[in-house]
Enzyme design. Structure first.
Site: not given
Ligand code: CO
Length: 206
Positions: A98, A101, A42
């Site tokens: 994660h 998020c 991410c």
């Molecule tokens: Co994220």
């Protein structure tokens, strides 16, 4: 220099520190890169690939986007995978999501965020695929956490369904695709126990 001078100061200090331990570090690295790992993660500023696994420059080839999504029409992500697998010959592709998020959270919200909503549709699809399991959970936090995990699993499947990865396996190359998730609250990585190493291990598409 008008702005962000501090970045340049910090950079020089960082480079000097690295060279203290290994004077030829940058010179050696400048000759070639041969990372064994491709990291798809991410864009979140709290999940920097190299730092959380404590690896120096040269070790990980990285692609990051909002909510670590692998879309089969995304030329950017596909090019990264192709170059990593076919040219660099990475042996591992890690999809790392994660908890907490923001992209996954936004996908759960019933409000508009602009252009990003098109991207987040991919995560709403993940929700729809697993609606029964998600709707059966008691709290919003449980839904949020599970969707973060399911999103990683879905993107692992998407990586495995690319012709690039399948061609590598057909050619007998050693290549494993992993699904991991990181906790921004404690800094700890968790293996979601997905490790796909050949064609007949690929998660099936509905
Ligand atoms: Co994220």
């Amino acid at each position: 220099m008008r702005k962000l001078e501090d970045f340049f100061n910090r950079n020089r200090a960082w480079a000097s520190k690295l060279k203290e331990n290994q004077p030829d570090f940058f010179m050696q690295l400048s000759k070639q890169q041969s990372p064994e790992y491709l990291w798809i993660g991410c864009s979140d500023s709290r999940v920097p690939a190299n730092q959380i696994v404590d690896l120096p420059p040269g070790e990980i080839f990285v692609h990051r986007n909002i909510a670590n999504v692998v879309v089969h029409t995304d030329l950017n992500c596909l090019s990264v995978i192709q170059f990593a697998v076919e040219v660099l010959g990475v042996k591992h592709i890690i999809v790392c999501g994660h908890y907490g998020c923001g992209g996954v959270k936004a996908a759960l919200e019933n409000k508009r965020h602009g252009l990003i909503d098109h991207w987040l549709e991919h995560i709403r699809d993940v929700y729809r695929y697993h609606q029964e399991a998600l709707d059966g959970l008691k709290s919003d936090d449980e839904v949020f956490n599970l969707l973060c995990e399911l999103n990683v699993k879905e993107q692992v499947a998407n990586v495995c369904h690319t012709s690039i990865v399948q061609d590598a396996w057909i050619a007998g190359k050693e290549l494993a695709v992993h699904g991991w998730i990181y906790g921004i609250e404690d800094g700890i990585l968790k293996d979601l126990d997905i490790c796909i190493t050949k064609i007949d291990e690929i998660p099936s598409k509905r």
